[in-house]
Design a protein around this motif. Structure first.
Motif, mmCIF file in Angstrom:
data_model
loop_
_atom_site.group_PDB
_atom_site.id
_atom_site.type_symbol
_atom_site.label_atom_id
_atom_site.label_comp_id
_atom_site.label_asym_id
_atom_site.label_seq_id
_atom_site.Cartn_x
_atom_site.Cartn_y
_atom_site.Cartn_z
ATOM 1 N N ALA A 8 49.254 -0.887 4.911
ATOM 2 C CA ALA A 8 47.815 -0.769 5.173
ATOM 3 C C ALA A 8 47.367 -1.656 6.323
ATOM 4 N N GLY A 9 48.338 -2.377 6.932
ATOM 5 C CA GLY A 9 48.008 -3.244 8.059
ATOM 6 C C GLY A 9 47.578 -4.641 7.669
ATOM 7 N N ASN A 10 47.708 -4.986 6.379
ATOM 8 C CA ASN A 10 47.335 -6.325 5.930
ATOM 9 C C ASN A 10 48.452 -7.321 6.237
ATOM 10 N N PRO A 11 48.103 -8.497 6.766
ATOM 11 C CA PRO A 11 49.137 -9.499 7.079
ATOM 12 C C PRO A 11 49.927 -9.879 5.837
ATOM 13 N N LEU A 12 51.237 -9.969 5.993
ATOM 14 C CA LEU A 12 52.111 -10.377 4.898
ATOM 15 C C LEU A 12 52.315 -11.884 4.924
ATOM 16 N N VAL A 13 52.608 -12.441 3.776
ATOM 17 C CA VAL A 13 52.851 -13.879 3.646
ATOM 18 C C VAL A 13 54.224 -14.086 3.028
ATOM 19 N N SER A 33 58.137 -5.116 -6.271
ATOM 20 C CA SER A 33 57.882 -4.886 -4.850
ATOM 21 C C SER A 33 56.647 -4.008 -4.671
ATOM 22 N N THR A 34 55.896 -4.300 -3.634
ATOM 23 C CA THR A 34 54.720 -3.483 -3.296
ATOM 24 C C THR A 34 55.090 -2.321 -2.387
ATOM 25 N N ILE A 35 56.347 -2.221 -2.026
ATOM 26 C CA ILE A 35 56.820 -1.114 -1.190
ATOM 27 C C ILE A 35 57.042 0.106 -2.078
ATOM 28 N N PRO A 36 56.651 1.295 -1.638
ATOM 29 C CA PRO A 36 56.926 2.505 -2.434
ATOM 30 C C PRO A 36 58.412 2.597 -2.773
ATOM 31 N N GLU A 37 58.702 3.019 -3.991
ATOM 32 C CA GLU A 37 60.087 3.007 -4.469
ATOM 33 C C GLU A 37 61.028 3.802 -3.572
ATOM 34 N N ASN A 38 60.550 4.901 -3.036
ATOM 35 C CA ASN A 38 61.427 5.731 -2.198
ATOM 36 C C ASN A 38 61.707 5.105 -0.834
ATOM 37 N N GLU A 39 61.047 3.949 -0.531
ATOM 38 C CA GLU A 39 61.284 3.264 0.741
ATOM 39 C C GLU A 39 62.059 1.962 0.570
ATOM 40 N N LEU A 40 62.391 1.599 -0.670
ATOM 41 C CA LEU A 40 63.154 0.377 -0.906
ATOM 42 C C LEU A 40 64.560 0.505 -0.332
ATOM 43 N N LEU A 41 65.115 -0.616 0.097
ATOM 44 C CA LEU A 41 66.437 -0.611 0.712
ATOM 45 C C LEU A 41 67.541 -0.527 -0.335
ATOM 46 N N LYS A 85 61.292 -5.034 10.448
ATOM 47 C CA LYS A 85 61.428 -4.167 9.281
ATOM 48 C C LYS A 85 62.071 -4.920 8.123
ATOM 49 N N PHE A 86 63.112 -5.678 8.423
ATOM 50 C CA PHE A 86 63.832 -6.405 7.384
ATOM 51 C C PHE A 86 62.928 -7.429 6.692
ATOM 52 N N ILE A 87 62.183 -8.209 7.485
ATOM 53 C CA ILE A 87 61.313 -9.241 6.912
ATOM 54 C C ILE A 87 60.187 -8.612 6.100
ATOM 55 N N LYS A 88 59.660 -7.498 6.562
ATOM 56 C CA LYS A 88 58.631 -6.802 5.781
ATOM 57 C C LYS A 88 59.130 -6.510 4.366
ATOM 58 N N HIS A 89 60.376 -6.077 4.267
ATOM 59 C CA HIS A 89 60.952 -5.779 2.947
ATOM 60 C C HIS A 89 61.143 -7.064 2.135
ATOM 61 N N ALA A 90 61.674 -8.106 2.765
ATOM 62 C CA ALA A 90 61.925 -9.351 2.036
ATOM 63 C C ALA A 90 60.634 -9.980 1.540
ATOM 64 N N TRP A 91 59.613 -9.970 2.366
ATOM 65 C CA TRP A 91 58.342 -10.599 2.000
ATOM 66 C C TRP A 91 57.557 -9.776 0.978
ATOM 67 N N GLN A 92 57.941 -8.525 0.803
ATOM 68 C CA GLN A 92 57.294 -7.688 -0.213
ATOM 69 C C GLN A 92 58.203 -7.490 -1.423
ATOM 70 N N TRP A 93 59.081 -8.446 -1.641
ATOM 71 C CA TRP A 93 59.898 -8.505 -2.854
ATOM 72 C C TRP A 93 60.831 -7.304 -3.016
ATOM 73 N N ASP A 94 61.351 -6.823 -1.906
ATOM 74 C CA ASP A 94 62.445 -5.852 -1.986
ATOM 75 C C ASP A 94 63.685 -6.653 -2.372
ATOM 76 N N LYS A 95 64.183 -6.453 -3.588
ATOM 77 C CA LYS A 95 65.212 -7.341 -4.147
ATOM 78 C C LYS A 95 66.518 -7.306 -3.368
ATOM 79 N N ASN A 96 66.827 -6.179 -2.739
ATOM 80 C CA ASN A 96 68.078 -6.102 -1.990
ATOM 81 C C ASN A 96 67.983 -6.785 -0.630
ATOM 82 N N ALA A 97 66.777 -7.011 -0.138
ATOM 83 C CA ALA A 97 66.597 -7.716 1.143
ATOM 84 C C ALA A 97 66.496 -9.223 0.947
#
Length: 384
Positions: free
Chosen positions: A147-152, A57-65, A94-106
């Motif tokens: 950083a404001g970059n569009p997610l895919v 995941s590209t999300i900081p570890e302390n912000e993962l769900l 918020k939920f989709i941001k996590h899923a699209w950035q490979w937050d495994k629990n989302a």
């Protein structure tokens, strides 16, 4: 001649019907494929090259769900029980941001969301709800990283093999949610036509045990499933699907090592300290038969009395939902058999010693709602 004309006419009608069905199937296929592509860039399945790489995941570890946090966020954002619509757009962003950035629990819940939105996106929504397609249209510009970059959306979500992919690969990487789910595929092993539990192969049980241990390391409290698969060839505490006949500890599987037998009773005692009736029974048996514990009939009797005390607590609190009540009758029956047997051989001094030990055991109970503790997941820091 008329007969031939009728045959030709029927053939023509049949051909028209087949063409019509093919057209309908094509339209439905196009519709569902379009829904899966959230950016409206239609990609035909045969042109998609699936990338099954597991990315961190590209999300900081302390912000993962956390596991429960991801589930609660999904439930608060999208109703998949009655109306199948978006309830809270901000939470869904918020939920989709996590899923699209490979937050495994989302990710598994996002896959569920896609499944439901495919089937129900055209249904009329209750007031205050919107369809998922409408949500994407209105909130697509908010689906960006820090950083404001569009997610895919990861392309893998468009594959019908997504669920199997998640369960297999993520489980092998010891993500606890997936490890827990994967354990179910190996054991228990089903029932025959009479409702009797089938015997599992040792390899099946060991594989399931491996995944359950991974889940426990990630915070799950699935000790009841674990010890059932450690102890019994059925992979279950019961011999049948209706919980009428319970396995006895003396029937433990022959391949079980002595250190694993002791470990299973350690886990049973941990369960017992959270008021598990099955846990209390297994510790009772352990002392009675000298399996995983020293042979001690005084302690065995005290533990059997603790089972009676637990039953009394159920009745006093009126809290039958704290235990799986349909599983209890054979436990009470077997426990009474043990008590009757011990009362015939224990002298008054030994029975008094058991009562004294029972007082100690009562004070060791941490929680009188076992199912609540069993279903909890400890707060382990998620892996990226």
């Amino acid at each position: 001649m008329n007969y031939l004309k009728k045959i030709i006419s029927i053939k023509k009608k049949f051909k028209i019907l087949v063409i019509g069905l093919c057209a309908i199937i094509g339209i439905v296929y196009f519709y569902f494929d379009h829904l899966l592509n959230l950016d409206d860039n239609l990609v035909q399945p045969e042109t998609i090259i699936m990338d099954y790489t597991i990315y961190p995941s590209t999300i900081p570890e302390n912000e993962l769900l956390r596991i429960d946090e991801a589930k609660k966020l999904y439930r608060s954002a999208f109703d998949d029980q009655v109306f199948y619509g978006v309830i809270d757009p901000d939470s869904l962003v918020k939920f989709i941001k996590h899923a699209w950035q490979w937050d495994k629990n989302a990710m598994p819940y996002y896959y569920d969301l896609l499944t439901f939105q495919e089937l129900y996106d055209d249904d009329e929504k209750e007031e205050g709800m919107m369809s998922f397609t409408e949500f994407i249209r209105k909130y697509r510009d908010q689906l960006v990283d820090n950083a404001g970059n569009p997610l895919v959306e990861p392309k893998v979500f468009r594959s019908i093999e997504m669920k199997g992919y998640l369960w297999d690969k993520f489980a092998d990487l010891k993500y606890p949610y997936f490890a827990y789910r994967k354990s179910i595929y190996y054991a228990p092993c089903g029932f025959d036509e009479r409702g009797i539990a089938k015997l599992c192969k040792d390899e099946q049980l060991e594989k399931s045990i491996e995944y359950l241990n991974d889940a426990i390391e990630g915070g799950y409290h699935c000790y009841e499933k674990l010890i059932a698969q450690m102890l019994f060839q059925q992979g279950d505490h019961y011999k049948d699907e209706h919980y009428k006949k319970i396995n006895k500890l003396t029937e433990y599987r022959k391949s079980l090592k002595s250190e694993d037998l002791k470990l299973s009773i350690d886990y049973a005692q941990l369960m017992a300290e959270h008021s598990s009736i099955i846990g209390i029974l297994r510790v009772t048996e352990a002392y009675l038969y000298g399996l995983g514990r020293e042979h001690d009939i005084v302690k065995a009797y005290a533990w059997s009395l603790l089972s009676d005390y637990a039953k009394q607590k159920i009745e006093e609190q009126g809290n039958n939902l704290a235990w799986d009540s349909e599983q209890l009758p054979p436990v009470w029956e077997y426990n009474k058999e043990i008590q009757t047997r011990l009362e015939k051989i224990l002298n008054p001094a030994q029975q008094q010693a058991a009562q004294d030990y029972l007082s100690e055991l009562k004070n060791k109970i941490i929680d009188w709602n076992y199912n609540r503790w069993r279903d909890q997941i400890d707060d382990f820091h998620p892996k990226p």
